[in-house]
Every structure is written in C-alpha cells, then in structure tokens.
Design a protein around this motif. Structure first.
Motif, PDB file in Angstrom:
ATOM      1  N   PHE A  88     -37.979 -28.093  52.223  1.00  0.00           N
ATOM      2  CA  PHE A  88     -37.207 -28.866  51.359  1.00  0.00           C
ATOM      3  C   PHE A  88     -36.308 -27.821  50.388  1.00  0.00           C
ATOM      4  CE2 PHE A  88     -41.011 -30.840  52.350  1.00  0.00           C
ATOM      5  CZ  PHE A  88     -40.767 -32.209  52.375  1.00  0.00           C
ATOM      6  N   ASN A  92     -41.616 -27.230  47.503  1.00  0.00           N
ATOM      7  CA  ASN A  92     -42.744 -28.115  47.514  1.00  0.00           C
ATOM      8  C   ASN A  92     -43.813 -27.256  47.864  1.00  0.00           C
ATOM      9  OD1 ASN A  92     -40.910 -29.900  46.375  1.00  0.00           O
ATOM     10  ND2 ASN A  92     -40.682 -30.965  48.414  1.00  0.00           N
ATOM     11  N   LEU A  94     -47.734 -25.959  47.167  1.00  0.00           N
ATOM     12  CA  LEU A  94     -48.795 -26.032  46.479  1.00  0.00           C
ATOM     13  C   LEU A  94     -49.181 -24.984  45.216  1.00  0.00           C
ATOM     14  CD1 LEU A  94     -51.215 -27.355  49.493  1.00  0.00           C
ATOM     15  CD2 LEU A  94     -50.185 -28.783  47.479  1.00  0.00           C
ATOM     16  N   GLN A  96     -51.108 -24.314  43.177  1.00  0.00           N
ATOM     17  CA  GLN A  96     -52.299 -23.569  42.786  1.00  0.00           C
ATOM     18  C   GLN A  96     -53.179 -23.163  43.800  1.00  0.00           C
ATOM     19  OE1 GLN A  96     -53.124 -23.885  39.518  1.00  0.00           O
ATOM     20  NE2 GLN A  96     -51.603 -25.172  38.960  1.00  0.00           N
ATOM     21  N   ILE A 109     -55.743 -29.876  57.409  1.00  0.00           N
ATOM     22  CA  ILE A 109     -55.768 -31.466  57.416  1.00  0.00           C
ATOM     23  C   ILE A 109     -55.711 -31.750  58.829  1.00  0.00           C
ATOM     24  CG2 ILE A 109     -54.653 -31.850  55.377  1.00  0.00           C
ATOM     25  CD1 ILE A 109     -51.942 -32.207  56.995  1.00  0.00           C
TER      26      ILE A 109
ATOM     27  N   VAL B 119     -44.072 -32.264  45.972  1.00  0.00           N
ATOM     28  CA  VAL B 119     -45.430 -31.717  46.925  1.00  0.00           C
ATOM     29  C   VAL B 119     -46.151 -32.867  47.557  1.00  0.00           C
ATOM     30  CG1 VAL B 119     -47.265 -30.543  46.367  1.00  0.00           C
ATOM     31  CG2 VAL B 119     -45.275 -29.847  45.076  1.00  0.00           C
ATOM     32  N   ALA B 122     -44.184 -33.453  50.720  1.00  0.00           N
ATOM     33  CA  ALA B 122     -44.373 -32.628  51.674  1.00  0.00           C
ATOM     34  C   ALA B 122     -45.795 -32.612  52.288  1.00  0.00           C
ATOM     35  CB  ALA B 122     -44.362 -31.031  51.131  1.00  0.00           C
ATOM     36  N   ALA B 123     -46.767 -32.899  51.753  1.00  0.00           N
ATOM     37  CA  ALA B 123     -48.022 -33.343  52.305  1.00  0.00           C
ATOM     38  C   ALA B 123     -47.997 -34.465  53.175  1.00  0.00           C
ATOM     39  CB  ALA B 123     -48.939 -33.600  51.089  1.00  0.00           C
ATOM     40  N   LYS B 124     -47.325 -35.563  52.657  1.00  0.00           N
ATOM     41  CA  LYS B 124     -47.172 -36.606  53.649  1.00  0.00           C
ATOM     42  C   LYS B 124     -46.352 -36.083  54.867  1.00  0.00           C
ATOM     43  CE  LYS B 124     -46.071 -40.343  50.776  1.00  0.00           C
ATOM     44  NZ  LYS B 124     -45.029 -41.209  50.443  1.00  0.00           N
ATOM     45  N   SER B 128     -50.883 -35.674  56.282  1.00  0.00           N
ATOM     46  CA  SER B 128     -51.882 -35.639  55.368  1.00  0.00           C
ATOM     47  C   SER B 128     -52.444 -37.169  55.260  1.00  0.00           C
ATOM     48  CB  SER B 128     -51.733 -35.070  54.066  1.00  0.00           C
ATOM     49  OG  SER B 128     -51.234 -33.988  54.033  1.00  0.00           O
ATOM     50  N   GLN B 132     -56.631 -37.463  51.987  1.00  0.00           N
ATOM     51  CA  GLN B 132     -56.433 -35.745  52.101  1.00  0.00           C
ATOM     52  C   GLN B 132     -55.501 -35.452  50.818  1.00  0.00           C
ATOM     53  OE1 GLN B 132     -55.447 -35.571  55.918  1.00  0.00           O
ATOM     54  NE2 GLN B 132     -57.317 -34.185  56.658  1.00  0.00           N
ATOM     55  N   ILE B 133     -54.259 -36.269  50.475  1.00  0.00           N
ATOM     56  CA  ILE B 133     -53.432 -36.186  49.541  1.00  0.00           C
ATOM     57  C   ILE B 133     -54.167 -36.203  48.206  1.00  0.00           C
ATOM     58  CG2 ILE B 133     -51.624 -37.209  48.334  1.00  0.00           C
ATOM     59  CD1 ILE B 133     -50.336 -38.071  51.205  1.00  0.00           C
ATOM     60  N   LYS B 136     -57.045 -32.896  48.075  1.00  0.00           N
ATOM     61  CA  LYS B 136     -56.535 -31.902  48.541  1.00  0.00           C
ATOM     62  C   LYS B 136     -55.272 -31.414  47.991  1.00  0.00           C
ATOM     63  CE  LYS B 136     -58.590 -31.174  52.993  1.00  0.00           C
ATOM     64  NZ  LYS B 136     -59.320 -29.763  52.769  1.00  0.00           N
ATOM     65  N   VAL B 137     -54.236 -32.216  47.505  1.00  0.00           N
ATOM     66  CA  VAL B 137     -53.171 -32.021  46.740  1.00  0.00           C
ATOM     67  C   VAL B 137     -53.087 -32.469  45.313  1.00  0.00           C
ATOM     68  CG1 VAL B 137     -50.604 -32.328  46.810  1.00  0.00           C
ATOM     69  CG2 VAL B 137     -51.986 -32.245  48.997  1.00  0.00           C
ATOM     70  N   GLU B 141     -53.746 -29.802  42.210  1.00  0.00           N
ATOM     71  CA  GLU B 141     -52.554 -29.559  41.647  1.00  0.00           C
ATOM     72  C   GLU B 141     -52.541 -30.108  40.034  1.00  0.00           C
ATOM     73  OE1 GLU B 141     -49.176 -28.074  42.833  1.00  0.00           O
ATOM     74  OE2 GLU B 141     -51.086 -27.167  44.102  1.00  0.00           O
TER      75      GLU B 141
END
Lengths: 340, 219
Positions: A88, A92, A94, A96, A109, B119, B122-124, B128, B132-133, B136-137, B141
C-alpha cells in the motif's frame, strides 16, 4: 490468471450514486507486470481491490486461475487472499510489532510451522536487504525501508500475484526507483505476477509490460507500454504523458512537435545534434525526461521553425535516429514503426 | 493522631485499593468484549451488524446516563443477590462494576477507533479471519491507547468507590464521610482526601510510564 468480466461497482450513499468501476473487462496474464494508470478518483484503487475481493463487485465476475472468486465462501476467499499479496501507499505495517514479526504475521495466520516462519522471514529479509533491521520497529524505519518490509510481508506466503496500490507514491524519486527495481527483480526471479496502480507515467515506464489507462471508472485504453506511450489515443493518456498542458494543440502561428524518448541512449545529445545537422533553431517548450539505467525516457515539446524545408529536414533527422514524434496530436506512423 | 485512627486509615487505604482494583479488573473483563462488539458491528466495522450494534449501544448509554449514586441505590436488590449483603467493600464492587463496564466499553471502542484502517485492510488482504483481526491486529495495535484508557478508568472507579461510602461502602470514602463529615473531624477529612489524591496520582504516573515504555510508535 486474473480475469474481469463486466465488473461494475456502485457506491450508494444517501443522496448520490457513484459508479467507481464501470463495466470493466480485463485479463492479466501470468508473470507479467501490469500497470493501471489514471488520475486520482479514476477508480483504479477500487478496481484493484476487486482482485482480492476487498471490494465486492455490484455486478460482474472476477476469475482467479479460472475460479470465480465472487462465488467463493469466506473461508475459500481467505485461502485465495494468501495467494495474492498486497502493498500500500501508506505501508500499513503493524506499528507494535518488530520488522521480523511483521513479516511473520501472514505465516502466523496461515498457521505455518513455527520454525518455518522464522526461516522464511529471514530469507525474505535478505531478499529485501534489511537483515540489520530485524528487531527494529516500523517507526524506526524510513519510508523506503517500510515499503521493503511490506513487500517482504506480502511475499511471505509465496503468493502468485502481488498488488501494489500506489506503492511508491509516498516515496522520493530515488527510493521510488529502488523499490521499483526490487519489484522488477521479484517479478523476474520469483515469477510473481505484479499489478501496479499509479498516477505516475514513469512508474509504468520503468517496470510495466502492459498498461491500462483508467478514467471515471472506465478503462479507456489498454496495451503494451510502448504502444500506449508512443501512440496515446485517449485524452487521459495524453494528459498523463504531458501533465502540464496537453501541448499537442497546434495554433496557426506555432507548429509544435512532441518527441518521445523510449529507451534511446541517454548519452546521445539528440537535440544538439538536431540543431547542428539541420542548421535550425529549435525552441524547447517543455520537457519531461528521465534517465533510467542509461536510457532516456520521456517527452519533449519543441517548436518547429516556420521554414517548411527546415521542418522536413528535422523530421527526416528524427526518422533517421529512430526517434518517435508527433505533430498536432497526429502520429507519424513512419517514425513509430522504426522504434517499434 | 491516635493509634486507632492510623489503623483505621490503613484499613481504609487497603479497602479502597481492593475495591478499585477488583472492580477495574472485572469491569475490563466485561468492557473489552463489549467495546470490541460495538466497534466491529459498526457500519464500517468488520462484522457490520446494525441490530447488535444498536442494542449494545443502547445498553451502554442507558447505564452510563444514570448517576453513580442513584445506580448504587437502585441496584441494591441485585447487589444483595450477588454478594449476599449491601454494606462493605464486597457489596460496593457490584455497583462499581455495573457502572464502570459500559464506561470501559466506550473507552475501549474509542481506542480501537484509533487503529489505522489501512492496517486492518492489510490484515484482511493477507487472509486474516475476523477473530484473527481482533486478537492479532486490533487489540495489540490499540494496546498503548487501551492502557491510557485504563488509567482513566481506574481513577474514575476510585472516585466512584469513595461515593459508595455514603451508603455503607467501605474504604477511604466511608472514613471521610463517617468521621470527616458526620463528626466534623476536619483533619480526618483532609488526610483521606490527601490519600485519595495520592493514589490517583500514583496510578496515573505508573500508567503513563508503562504506556511510554510499550508504545513502539513514539521512538
């Protein structure tokens, strides 16, 4: 590999309806670098989000390896998404998690074996050249480094396709070039099909094989980069090639020629030679050229002298050098054929 | 000051800490799932569901609208049902949790709203699942912001616990009311207030330090 069949997407809000994608038919072949270019709001981001079904089409079908993704269940879709990486404009990552943990996220995952995760992540870190940033956090990285981490993360599950949504738009020109070089390397070495969205012609010039020009949800033009670049048909393409003014208009008093550099050596003094050879004064009205790996890419607008003889000489010279040009929006097939 | 009074104050501090900490823990045990539920069922959330979103929203707003002192008295039968009594520290925990959980839910929701939508996208895109989203996200976060919310929650709960002194709750609040207010012992009042201020400061200071240490965005 990826096929769009009559895909349309409407966004309906309280008092208006926007058609972001309008009846798009498109095939992206395995192993190619495919560009989608257009101005902001053209619908290109929405279009590319259909490939991994982050957006569901209002109508139409999307095939991935001949499987209709619009019919896939949520669980199947998640499996397909693991085969389609995405990066992107804003990276994007993470915030943390460390670099290495970011790269391991998709493996986590996908429930990959714990030892495998670390090994794979280290391989990817080496591929993008950030071994020394293993334990760093995203906020400690530069934009280019963040995008490299994002690329490594997108490749973790060995995807067949990598979608790049304005991946270089937040980066400076030098970093942009190195990220594009990395993407090209990934395409060539790993055989990953890459789809690039951008509003910058130079991105397309540097890495794409084919390009689609998008405007108002419609694909106006599609073809090899060379074809589209040298012989733009739609107004949008012309504006993208020469952003400042569309420059191809010729009024009565001035005759303007557009010269396109398409990978000629950047070390040849073309314009100087032209003036000397033809003994003509040439006025450069505008130029947008770049030196990519020793080759010249871009456009130049020059004003022709009034003398018809000189004009013929100039064109003849350009022909002899295999440099493409066009006048008043009409292309000269002769010049074009030589470079093609 | 008499030896008895020192003993009394020491007990008061212990009781106040006990009520506040236990209530905060239980309030978070209820508030986090509730906050997540409100967040994910929102129109733009990952599990858009208008009905669930509306119902949880109404419950949270109704409980939050009732002033704590009124709520405390209004739910006395419920408190008796849960802990078997309506006086003392244990009895105070029940209304504290009832009042704090919806408040915590809103704090959690606003922390989650701070998570960059890119974010989540992106996880999607990486395949995920919704769970999980969330685990884990979203929650990792939002962790620094959740902790900031935590220090706000704990100070508020401490304040509520002191109010419970009026109706037979324990802790420093009860001492301030019984000795400082009803018996006009101004020195006791001042000391309890000083203790309450100190405890709030302590929680806040510790909270901010932890946040600064764990937030990886600030470096």
């Amino acid at each position: 590999m990826i096929r769009f069949e009559n895909v349309s997407k409407k966004f309906v809000s309280k008092d208006n309806e926007t058609i972001a994608v309008n009846n798009v038919n498109l095939t992206i072949h395995k192993g190619e670098v495919f560009g989608i270019i257009g101005f902001s709001g053209a619908g290109k981001s929405t279009l590319v989000r259909h490939i991994n079904l982050l957006e569901h089409p209002t109508s139409g079908k999307i095939y991935f390896d001949d499987v209709n993704l619009t019919q896939a269940s949520e669980r199947e879709l998640r499996k397909y998404r693991q085969r389609i990486g995405m990066i992107f404009q804003q990276f994007n990552l993470l915030s943390q998690r460390t670099v290495i943990d970011n790269i391991m996220y998709p493996l986590e995952i996908a429930k990959a074996d714990k030892k495998e995760r670390g090994k794979r992540a280290d391989e990817l870190l080496a591929l993008v050249g950030l071994e020394d940033k293993r334990k760093a956090y995203p906020s400690q990285l530069s934009g280019g480094q963040k995008q490299r981490v994002a690329i490594a993360r997108a490749l973790a599950t060995n995807p067949d396709v990598l979608l790049c949504d304005e991946a270089t738009s937040a980066l400076d020109p030098i970093t942009t070039r190195s990220i594009l070089a990395l993407l090209k390397e990934i395409n060539e070495k790993l055989g990953v099909t890459i789809v690039v969205i951008t509003h910058e012609m130079k991105v397309v010039e540097q890495i794409c094989d084919r390009v689609a020009v998008m405007n108002a949800g419609v694909i106006e033009e599609i073809g090899t980069v060379k074809d589209v670049f040298l012989n733009p048909k739609s107004e949008t393409t012309k504006k993208l090639i020469l952003p400042e003014d569309n420059g191809l208009k010729t009024d009565d008093s001035r005759r303007i020629l557009r010269i396109a550099f398409d990978g000629q050596s950047a070390f040849l003094p073309v314009i100087s030679s032209l003036t000397i050879e033809c003994n003509a004064m040439i006025n450069i009205l505008g130029a947008n050229t770049e030196n990519i790996g020793g080759k010249a890419y871009g456009q130049m607008l020059i004003e022709l002298p009034k003398d018809a003889d000189k004009e013929r000489q100039i064109k003849k010279y350009l022909d002899s050098q295999g440099i493409y040009y066009e006048e008043g929006g009409k292309s000269h097939e002769q010049g074009y054929d030589r470079t093609a | 000051m008499s030896k008895g009074m020192i003993e009394l104050l020491k007990n008061g501090v212990d009781e106040t800490l006990y009520m506040t900490l236990i209530s905060t823990i239980i309030a978070y045990a209820i508030g986090i799932p509730l906050g997540v539920l409100v967040y994910v069922t929102d129109r733009k959330g990952i599990c858009n569901n208008r009905i669930i979103n509306f119902i949880t929203g109404v419950i949270i707003n109704v409980v939050r609208s009732v002033p704590f002192l009124i709520l405390l008295v209004a739910i006395l039968p419920f408190t008796r049902l849960v802990v078997g009594t309506t006086i003392g520290s244990d009895a105070t925990i029940v209304p504290l949790v009832v009042a704090a959980a919806p408040f915590v839910a809103r704090l959690v929701e606003s922390s989650l709203k701070e998570v960059d939508s890119g974010v989540i996208e992106a996880a999607k895109a990486m395949g995920s699942s919704k769970l999980q989203i969330i685990t884990k996200v979203l929650l990792p976060e939002a962790k620094p912001s959740l902790l900031v919310g935590g220090t706000i929650a704990i100070s508020t709960i401490l304040g509520y616990s002191a109010m419970a002194g009026f109706v037979g709750g324990g802790g420093l609040g009860a001492i301030a009311i019984n000795y400082g207010y009803y018996r006009y012992q101004n020195n006791v009042m001042l000391i309890t207030v000083a203790f309450l201020v100190l405890i709030v400061q302590l929680f806040q200071e510790v909270g901010i330090r932890v946040v600064n240490k764990i937030d990886k965005r600030l470096r």
